[in-house]
Design a protein around this motif. Structure first.
Motif, PDB file in Angstrom:
ATOM      1  N   MET A 190       2.203   7.674   8.768  1.00  0.00           N
ATOM      2  CA  MET A 190       3.305   6.869   9.292  1.00  0.00           C
ATOM      3  C   MET A 190       3.801   7.535  10.571  1.00  0.00           C
ATOM      4  N   VAL A 191       4.588   6.810  11.364  1.00  0.00           N
ATOM      5  CA  VAL A 191       5.112   7.407  12.594  1.00  0.00           C
ATOM      6  C   VAL A 191       6.321   8.269  12.227  1.00  0.00           C
ATOM      7  N   VAL A 225       7.254  11.143  -1.590  1.00  0.00           N
ATOM      8  CA  VAL A 225       6.692   9.800  -1.551  1.00  0.00           C
ATOM      9  C   VAL A 225       7.127   9.024  -2.802  1.00  0.00           C
ATOM     10  N   GLY A 226       7.602   7.811  -2.613  1.00  0.00           N
ATOM     11  CA  GLY A 226       8.016   6.992  -3.752  1.00  0.00           C
ATOM     12  C   GLY A 226       6.907   6.821  -4.773  1.00  0.00           C
ATOM     13  N   GLY A 227       5.664   6.712  -4.306  1.00  0.00           N
ATOM     14  CA  GLY A 227       4.530   6.508  -5.205  1.00  0.00           C
ATOM     15  C   GLY A 227       4.361   7.628  -6.223  1.00  0.00           C
ATOM     16  N   ASN A 228       4.717   8.860  -5.857  1.00  0.00           N
ATOM     17  CA  ASN A 228       4.628   9.968  -6.809  1.00  0.00           C
ATOM     18  C   ASN A 228       5.580   9.727  -7.980  1.00  0.00           C
ATOM     19  N   TYR A 237       0.801  -1.218   0.000  1.00  0.00           N
ATOM     20  CA  TYR A 237       0.000   0.000   0.000  1.00  0.00           C
ATOM     21  C   TYR A 237       0.838   1.275   0.000  1.00  0.00           C
ATOM     22  N   GLY A 238       2.088   1.112  -0.399  1.00  0.00           N
ATOM     23  CA  GLY A 238       2.905   2.296  -0.663  1.00  0.00           C
ATOM     24  C   GLY A 238       3.291   3.154   0.524  1.00  0.00           C
ATOM     25  N   GLN A 239       3.366   2.583   1.722  1.00  0.00           N
ATOM     26  CA  GLN A 239       3.841   3.397   2.849  1.00  0.00           C
ATOM     27  C   GLN A 239       5.365   3.512   2.755  1.00  0.00           C
ATOM     28  N   GLU A 240       5.790   4.445   1.945  1.00  0.00           N
ATOM     29  CA  GLU A 240       7.230   4.683   1.749  1.00  0.00           C
ATOM     30  C   GLU A 240       7.455   6.167   1.516  1.00  0.00           C
ATOM     31  N   GLY A 270      -5.124  -6.352   4.784  1.00  0.00           N
ATOM     32  CA  GLY A 270      -6.170  -5.331   4.803  1.00  0.00           C
ATOM     33  C   GLY A 270      -5.504  -3.969   4.709  1.00  0.00           C
ATOM     34  N   VAL A 271      -6.211  -2.993   4.144  1.00  0.00           N
ATOM     35  CA  VAL A 271      -5.623  -1.654   4.022  1.00  0.00           C
ATOM     36  C   VAL A 271      -5.632  -0.979   5.384  1.00  0.00           C
ATOM     37  N   ARG A 272      -4.456  -0.797   5.946  1.00  0.00           N
ATOM     38  CA  ARG A 272      -4.343  -0.067   7.198  1.00  0.00           C
ATOM     39  C   ARG A 272      -2.923   0.448   7.346  1.00  0.00           C
ATOM     40  N   THR A 273      -2.785   1.408   8.256  1.00  0.00           N
ATOM     41  CA  THR A 273      -1.456   1.968   8.486  1.00  0.00           C
ATOM     42  C   THR A 273      -0.636   1.001   9.348  1.00  0.00           C
ATOM     43  N   SER A 274       0.664   0.995   9.119  1.00  0.00           N
ATOM     44  CA  SER A 274       1.553   0.073   9.821  1.00  0.00           C
ATOM     45  C   SER A 274       1.736   0.468  11.292  1.00  0.00           C
TER      46      SER A 274
END
Ligand SMILES: *Cc1c(COP(=O)(O)O)cnc(C)c1O
Length: 343
Positions: free
Chosen positions: A93-94, A187-190, A54-57, A139-143
């Motif tokens: 993210m934290v 963000v890497g996703g961009n 889900y791209g948390q990077e 599931g889609v959720r924050t880490s």
């Protein structure tokens, strides 16, 4: 110090070169752990980690330079520490504490001191911090668990054949980001979202894409991985937009412009206004300022020729030289932008 690596500093690409160490810190059980030093180039990650699905990077990019006095300077370390926190909050993210970020970056540079390119080579040590979501979740959720790490790599001078203008293009069928999306965070996703447009532009002979605001396609936004500025009637103009990253280089150039008595305007810039600018450039850590000679609007067929003589403009050149001189310790660092390491 161990021996100096046998690298052709002045001809290094902007790429990855293996160094001796990287530094890591894990967020688990609600807290950041101890700083770990590693000589491995690999990380151990769960196949269901949120970063992968889900791209948390998020990441940062900054540089260290060997100065005229032999000391090593990291440029605007605290600003990068501040910005990655904004990115973390944007992606739920934290955030990494700023002092932890700074301590780890200094450590990464110190441990790899032999890879900081010599003064005069034009090369530098690129510092790449990144944070990723590590918890397993389909599931889609924050880490709830994160890895923050910093790797470094020596990189060559951006302008191998000299500081010269390039051609860029406008293409309305592509957007990098959404109007109120993730454009203001690193963000890497961009970047994933911009690979298609970038490849198309390169195929057509352009060095980059100048993106327009994704809502109205009326105003200039930024040049993919770099901000945009222009010099118009003696003023420094740069887009105000919710969908661009606040570039630390742009911020620094604006300050230097003001110091030189140049007025700075951060506002909407329409495409038509390109007919009336005397200089234009893309700005970011990699190049500082990369002059733009021509901007071709591929939808209207209009070509905005900026550098008629094929040379970078005088104001862009002065700003570029001034910022580089501060980074290299050749000119006074009046704003306290450098973190000096005695290594
Ligand atoms: C990193 C980046 C920039 C440049 O920022 P600097 O802090 O000057 O290096 C500009 N735009 C985007 C989208 C970026 O990711």
């Amino acid at each position: 110090m161990e021996k100096i690596p046998n690298l052709d500093w002045a001809n290094l690409p902007f790429g990855y070169v293996r160094t001796d160490y990287n530094v890591r810190c894990y967020y688990r059980d609600g807290k950041w752990g101890e700083i770990e030093v590693s000589s491995s180039e690999n990380i151990n990650i769960h196949m269901a980690a949120t970063a992968l699905h889900y791209g948390q990077e998020i990441f940062e990019g900054l540089k260290a330079f060997r100065g005229a006095d032999g000391k090593v300077r990291i440029f605007r370390l605290e600003e990068n520490a501040r910005r990655i926190r904004e990115s973390a909050m944007g992606l739920k993210m934290v955030p990494v504490p700023e002092d932890l970020f700074c301590e780890m970056a200094k450590k990464a540079v110190e441990l790899n001191a032999r890879f900081v390119p010599p003064y005069g080579s034009g090369a530098s040590l690129y510092i790449r911090p990144l944070e990723i979501g590590m918890s397993a979740s389909v599931g889609v959720r924050t880490s709830t668990e994160y890895l923050f790490m910093i790797l470094v790599s020596p990189v060559g001078p951006y302008f191998k054949t000299g500081f010269a203008p390039t051609k860029i293009c406008i293409m309305r069928e592509y957007d990098r980001v959404a109007p109120k999306g993730t454009g203001r965070w690193k963000v890497g996703g961009n970047y994933a979202a911009s690979l298609g447009a970038g490849e198309r532009a390169h195929e057509l002979g352009y060095s980059a894409v100048l993106y327009l605001d994704p809502k109205e396609k009326k105003y200039l936004d930024e040049c993919g991985p770099a901000n945009f500025f222009a010099i118009k009637d003696g003023r420094y103009i740069t887009p105000a937009s919710e969908s661009i990253l606040p570039s630390i280089t742009n911020m620094s150039l604006q300050q230097l412009a003001r110091d030189m008595g140049i007025e700075v305007e951060c506002r909407h810039i329409t495409v038509d206004e390109l007919d009336h600018v005397q200089e234009a450039a893309a700005c970011g850590t990699a190049a500082v300022a990369s002059p733009i000679g021509e901007i071709d609007d591929l939808d209207t067929g209009k070509k905005y020729v900026i550098a008629r003589d094929g040379k970078p403009g005088p104001v862009t050149t002065r700003l570029y030289n001034h910022l580089r001189a501060i980074q290299l310790g050749e000119e006074a660092d009046n704003h306290g932008w450098n973190t000096i390491l005695d290594i």
